[in-house]
Design an enzyme around this catalytic site. Structure first.
Site, PDB file in Angstrom:
ATOM      1  N   GLY A  21     -12.396  -2.546  15.896  1.00 15.95           N
ATOM      2  CA  GLY A  21     -11.327  -1.646  15.294  1.00 15.95           C
ATOM      3  C   GLY A  21     -11.515  -1.337  13.870  1.00 15.95           C
ATOM      4  O   GLY A  21     -12.458  -1.984  13.092  1.00 15.95           O
ATOM      5  N   GLY A  24      -6.658   0.194   7.399  1.00 19.39           N
ATOM      6  CA  GLY A  24      -6.548   0.815   6.305  1.00 19.39           C
ATOM      7  C   GLY A  24      -7.649   0.099   5.396  1.00 19.39           C
ATOM      8  O   GLY A  24      -8.054   1.042   4.369  1.00 19.39           O
ATOM      9  N   LYS A  42     -14.913  -8.793   9.390  1.00 20.61           N
ATOM     10  CA  LYS A  42     -14.068  -7.645   8.818  1.00 20.61           C
ATOM     11  C   LYS A  42     -15.187  -7.085   7.343  1.00 20.61           C
ATOM     12  O   LYS A  42     -15.218  -8.187   6.824  1.00 20.61           O
ATOM     13  CB  LYS A  42     -12.620  -8.092   8.237  1.00 20.61           C
ATOM     14  N   ASP A 136       3.617  -9.658   6.166  1.00 18.44           N
ATOM     15  CA  ASP A 136       3.584  -8.622   6.802  1.00 18.44           C
ATOM     16  C   ASP A 136       3.576  -8.847   8.378  1.00 18.44           C
ATOM     17  O   ASP A 136       2.694  -8.325   9.336  1.00 18.44           O
ATOM     18  CB  ASP A 136       2.308  -7.860   6.511  1.00 18.44           C
TER      19      ASP A 136
END
Length: 731
Positions: A21, A24, A42, A136
């Site tokens: 995936g 941002g 990542k 978050d």
């Protein structure tokens, strides 16, 4: 998702196998260590690798994630936040997000909902025991796995005793799941903020909606701070526990130990919606929701707006009695008290008009423009001050309207929206699956937007789809010269597409190799694009192509490398389309200015004190930092050594994320945060000051958030696009 041709095959000794995936800040890959162990790796997006603030956030994420390696999080395996492309590897945990689960199969209930609630409390207890506040927690950051939920993404986490990292114009958190104190004063955030978010997540998991959802992010944030949660659809004991979590005061919320005991005692029948409530996705409840208190129609204590931007000041909301919404009693656009001052006479059109009507200044092409001829005669008829809270993406100005991208009204996907520049009314809105935070490009009556795997053309008049271009990858950085749309792909391919039917006129694969989606600019008969060299992630040369067939015309070796997103061309343009290159230097500070095709005509403005810079047909103008902490606006001598010819105090501060000043005609418009000033370039004086409803939003994007047209400032703020009269309160 399979790897793309331009994806790396190996990072830090880990073999990349598949795409999981993209978000941002970066892309997540399934990778394999030398031992054969699978990891989720990542990699930060290339355009952010040179951004010091994003690197700081990434280091913060790595530090926080390392501290919470337990049963309910994904433990960190390896990381290199200082690499050319920073990366972090965590244990690979197969699963899908809570949002994916609810959207595809509907809300949770019974044992599945109980396991989610208990697992999230365990995760928060683990975080708080090692003094980390997530900040978050939301459905997208909850991963559902075979052995229970996992909390992921620590990009804005911090230890409670560390200073909160705040950047003007960037929101840290997601409004529907943020606590009131996180919105009002981020420095007050404690572990109790995560408990509030937990309550909001459980409402979503049970009903498919958040407890404070509204028609715009602005109103959602308002509800978080001022309104009771909508929890009427929850059952008995669980509803009471969730309301306990959603207490406005942090000290009134339970701790993880209290929650575990409460959840264990909740009856099995209470885990799910109240009897008679439908649970299919998108269903509506016949049970009345918890009533909202009547909002104060005039003076709204918008700590909410302050919270969204870490700003200061009180704001006023008013109703436009001439609009359909004005009769409902709900707040409209927030405005500053100064905007209610009597409007003074606008400057004479002859003093403001540019050389040519609607002449772009900062961008240098007609597809991505920031400034238009500043003549009040071109002010849209019937203009009034407005804010469009639901429109958050970048916009372009065309035919007395703004064409923008915006989060879809349903909460997922992206819309393309056309807004009346006079009133802020939505003319049309269509779903377009926009790939990224890029502005639309406009050629005549055709609007083009980047989409997943290509881009799409829409009719300016009504938004209907005219044609689709399917490509292996998204085509971004779109612009146009009126005859063709131009854009770039992730592997550096540059292509030109006919505006009438989407036919590819020409394609140059790998031209800007080493740079993903570099900025494209068009001047006259030339198309310009940055290209890298060697292992650099920055642009070391500008390649100029013939617009008609894509053939090489000239190359310009830059005196210093430039950030890939920052390329601009300033007039005057020669007959063949050459102009003045302006870009932000990278690495290092300052700006580079250089004439196309002339490597010797190079001006380096290395000052760290330049917060923002733009250029027009006469000179360069920028915002300069001063020792006192405020800033000044000045003009640079680009014919000489780049010295400052004159300067004027702005009386407000700017950071290096400030948008470029908009220079058009004999005026310059400078905006930093929520403060703005109009500078007369002939008198060398500030002639008017203005305030925006909220600070300018950068959101990590590269599109200019300020447009000037007809003497009106249109600004992309944290509460949506706003239209203000910069001359309402003269200096």
């Amino acid at each position: 998702m399979a790897l793309r041709d331009n994806d790396p095959r190996e990072i830090g000794g880990y073999e990349l196998l598949d795409r999981l995936g993209s978000g941002g800040m970066g892309t997540v890959f399934l990778a394999r260590a030398e031992s054969g162990r699978p990891v989720a790796l990542k990699i930060i997006h290339e355009q952010f690798a040179a951004d010091a603030e994003f690197r700081t956030r990434f280091r913060q994420e790595v530090r926080a994630a390392r501290r919470v390696s337990g049963a309910f999080t994904a433990p960190v395996v390896d990381a290199d936040p200082d690499a050319a492309r920073p990366w972090m590897a965590t244990a690979y945990v197969p699963g899908r997000t809570l949002r994916d689960r609810v959207e595809s199969e509907g809300p949770l209930s019974g044992a599945e909902l109980r396991a989610l609630a208990v697992g999230l409390v365990e995760a928060l207890r683990e975080l708080h025991q090692v003094r980390v506040v997530h900040r978050d927690l939301k459905p997208d950051n909850v991963l559902l796995t075979e052995d229970g939920p996992r909390v992921i993404d620590f990009g804005i986490s911090r230890a409670p005793d560390h200073q909160t990292m705040t950047v003007t114009g960037r929101i840290l958190g997601t409004p529907p799941y943020m606590s009131p104190e996180q919105l009002e004063a981020p420095h007050r955030v404690t572990p109790a903020s995560d408990v509030f978010s937990l309550g909001a997540v459980l409402v979503y998991a049970t009903t498919g909606r958040g407890p404070f959802d509204a028609g715009s992010p602005y109103m959602t944030a308002y509800n978080v701070v001022h309104e009771p949660p909508e929890v009427a659809e929850l059952s008995g004991t669980v509803r009471e526990i969730v309301q306990w979590c959603l207490a406005k005061e942090p000290g009134e919320r339970p701790g993880p130990g209290d929650l575990l005991a409460a959840f264990r005692g909740a009856p099995e029948a209470d885990w799910g919606p109240r009897p008679g409530i439908p649970t299919t996705p998108g269903s509506t409840s016949p049970v009345p929701a918890t009533p909202r208190r009547r909002r104060r129609p005039l003076l709204v204590a918008l700590a909410t707006a302050v919270a969204l931007v870490a700003g200061t000041g009180a704001y006023v909301a008013w109703r436009d009695e001439g609009s359909p919404q004005g009769k409902t009693g709900g707040p409209s656009a927030p405005v500053t008290p100064s905007s209610q001052a009597p409007r003074t006479k606008l400057p004479d059109a002859t003093a403001l008009a540019a050389v040519t009507p609607y002449s772009p200044v900062s961008g240098g092409d007609s597809g991505n423009t920031d400034a238009y001829a500043d003549s009040p005669a071109r002010r849209p008829e019937g203009w009034r001050r407005w804010t469009s809270g639901s429109t958050r993406g970048p916009c372009v100005f065309v035919d007395a309207s703004l064409v923008c991208t915006a989060p879809a009204s349903g909460g997922t996907g992206t819309d393309v929206v056309r807004i009346d520049a006079a009133t802020g009314r939505t003319i049309w809105s269509v779903r377009a699956d926009v790939e990224t935070d890029g502005a639309p490009a406009v050629a005549g009556t055709t609007v083009a937007v980047s989409t997943t795997g290509g881009f799409r053309a829409l009719s300016l008049s009504d938004g209907r789809v005219l044609w689709n271009l399917r490509d292996e990858d998204a085509v971004l950085a779109l612009t146009s010269d009126g005859r063709a749309f131009y854009g770039t792909a992730q592997d550096g391919t540059v292509l030109a597409v006919d505006t009438t039917d989407g036919t590819v006129r020409w394609r140059r694969p790998g031209l800007a190799q080493g740079l993903a989606y570099p900025r494209v600019r068009v001047t006259g008969k030339l198309v310009h694009v940055l290209a890298g060299g060697g292992d650099s992630n920055d642009g070391s040369r500008v390649i100029s192509l013939r617009a008609s067939d894509g053939a090489d015309v000239k190359q310009t070796k830059l005196g210093r490398s430039c950030a890939p997103w920052s390329l601009a061309l300033a007039p005057p343009y020669s007959a063949d389309g050459s102009g003045l290159i302006v870009c932000r230097a990278s690495p290092g500070a300052g700006y580079v200015m250089q004439w196309v095709g002339d490597p010797s005509a190079y001006l380096d403005l290395p000052e760290r004190t330049i917060a923002a810079l733009t250029a027009n047909e006469r000179n360069a103008y920028g915002v300069l930092a001063t020792p006192a902490g405020a800033n000044a606006f000045g003009e640079f001598d680009v014919q000489g050594q780049g010295t400052v010819l004159w300067r004027v105090d702005l009386e407000f501060g700017c950071d290096n994320l400030a948008p470029a000043p908009v220079v058009t005609g004999q005026r310059a418009y400078v905006v930093c945060g929520d403060s703005g000033a109009v500078v007369d370039l002939t008198q060398h004086a500030v002639v008017s000051r203005f305030l925006l409803p909220a600070p300018i939003s950068q959101s990590g994007g590269t599109e200019a958030p300020v447009i000037v047209a007809g003497g009106v400032v249109y600004a992309r703020t944290m509460t949506g696009w706003s239209s203000v009269d910069p001359y309402a309160a003269p200096a």
